[in-house]
Design an enzyme around this catalytic site. Structure first.
Site, PDB file in Angstrom:
ATOM      1  N   CYS A  91       8.598  -6.890   5.122  1.00  0.00           N
ATOM      2  CA  CYS A  91       8.824  -5.873   5.423  1.00  0.00           C
ATOM      3  C   CYS A  91       8.906  -5.376   7.181  1.00  0.00           C
ATOM      4  O   CYS A  91       8.335  -6.524   7.645  1.00  0.00           O
ATOM      5  CB  CYS A  91       7.988  -4.735   5.014  1.00  0.00           C
ATOM      6  SG  CYS A  91       8.154  -4.547   3.038  1.00  0.00           S
ATOM      7  N   ARG A 136      12.581  -2.896   3.910  1.00  0.00           N
ATOM      8  CA  ARG A 136      11.561  -3.143   2.563  1.00  0.00           C
ATOM      9  C   ARG A 136      11.818  -4.516   1.962  1.00  0.00           C
ATOM     10  O   ARG A 136      12.892  -4.677   1.428  1.00  0.00           O
ATOM     11  CB  ARG A 136      11.414  -1.920   1.921  1.00  0.00           C
ATOM     12  CG  ARG A 136      10.695  -2.045   0.734  1.00  0.00           C
ATOM     13  CD  ARG A 136      10.651  -0.935  -0.551  1.00  0.00           C
ATOM     14  NE  ARG A 136       9.655  -0.964  -1.409  1.00  0.00           N
ATOM     15  CZ  ARG A 136       9.641  -0.406  -2.680  1.00  0.00           C
ATOM     16  NH1 ARG A 136      10.868   0.209  -2.892  1.00  0.00           N
ATOM     17  NH2 ARG A 136       8.728  -0.435  -3.344  1.00  0.00           N
ATOM     18  N   LEU A 137      10.905  -5.199   1.759  1.00  0.00           N
ATOM     19  CA  LEU A 137      10.889  -6.291   0.759  1.00  0.00           C
ATOM     20  C   LEU A 137       9.927  -5.774  -0.595  1.00  0.00           C
ATOM     21  O   LEU A 137       8.832  -5.514  -0.347  1.00  0.00           O
ATOM     22  CB  LEU A 137       9.973  -7.398   1.123  1.00  0.00           C
ATOM     23  CG  LEU A 137       9.972  -8.518   0.077  1.00  0.00           C
ATOM     24  CD1 LEU A 137      11.254  -9.167   0.116  1.00  0.00           C
ATOM     25  CD2 LEU A 137       8.844  -9.780   0.754  1.00  0.00           C
ATOM     26  N   ILE A 167       7.792  -4.872  -3.425  1.00  0.00           N
ATOM     27  CA  ILE A 167       6.863  -5.550  -4.196  1.00  0.00           C
ATOM     28  C   ILE A 167       6.045  -4.583  -5.221  1.00  0.00           C
ATOM     29  O   ILE A 167       6.118  -4.958  -6.530  1.00  0.00           O
ATOM     30  CB  ILE A 167       5.803  -6.355  -3.396  1.00  0.00           C
ATOM     31  CG1 ILE A 167       6.545  -7.236  -2.529  1.00  0.00           C
ATOM     32  CG2 ILE A 167       4.631  -6.920  -4.028  1.00  0.00           C
ATOM     33  CD1 ILE A 167       5.574  -8.088  -1.404  1.00  0.00           C
TER      34      ILE A 167
END
Length: 216
Positions: free
Chosen positions: A2, A48-49, A51
């Protein structure tokens, strides 16, 4: 991983294209999603990654009346404990993400929020009621956060310097002396970066920026 970025314009409406460019250049930090937030004086966004709460954790996230809004890079390890404490204080959550803990945590504890957090983080919170912007970095400095000073005022912040440099009014003046430090120590020990007027927010530090008086 992120990444976040944001710009403060104390005089006029924010440049939406500038924020988009600043996020595009850090897409490697968050290839899954993008979110942006705009007011008259502030723009901020994140890559955004995904999770935690992949479906509902899209950022920016706000409270019920849209007066507190956050963009966040990192992970809050004790968010479940904090969530329970905040729910017992009648805060209402709409997602299961650790990001929303920051929103309600700020409502409850204000600028003392970072003291309650265990994790790695860099975040920006816009407080509409107080007309302030609050940025903070985790205690060990795991997550990076930079900011730009222009005429004594903070004009931008980001996870990477390249996002700040998308603003073409930011001068690319090099700190020559700090290059010598880097050669000697293999890192830059100074609060200012290789670019003049671009600083690292120190680990465990935060800034509360009054968007009316320009004081931080």
């Amino acid at each position: 991983m992120c990444g976040i970025s944001g710009f403060i314009n104390y005089k006029s409406i924010q440049d939406r294209d500038l924020l988009k460019r600043s996020l595009d250049c850090i897409i490697h930090r968050g290839p899954d999603d993008e979110g942006m937030f705009f007011t008259e004086s502030v723009s901020m966004g994140m890559r955004r990654l995904s999770i935690i709460d992949i479906a509902a954790g899209k950022q920016p996230i706000s409270n019920e009346d849209q007066t507190v809004t956050v963009v966040f890079n990192g992970e809050i390890y004790n968010h479940l404990e904090l969530r329970k404490e905040l729910e017992n204080k009648n805060h209402i959550f709409k997602t299961h993400s650790d990001t929303e803990t920051l929103v309600h945590g700020y409502e409850e504890w204000g600028i003392e929020l970072p003291k309650k957090l265990r994790g790695m983080f860099a975040f920006s919170i816009h407080d509409k009621r107080k007309n302030k912007l609050f940025i903070a970095r985790d205690h060990f400095g795991i997550k990076p956060l930079y900011y730009h000073l222009q005429d004594g005022k903070i004009s931008a912040f980001a996870s990477e310097i390249k996002s700040i440099l998308e603003d073409k009014t930011v001068k690319r003046d090099v700190n020559i002396d700090y290059i010598y430090d880097y050669v000697s120590f293999q890192y830059n020990p100074n609060p200012e970066t290789f670019f003049k007027n671009i600083f690292k927010l120190a680990p465990g530090h935060s800034l509360s920026i009054d968007l009316e008086t320009k004081v931080y």
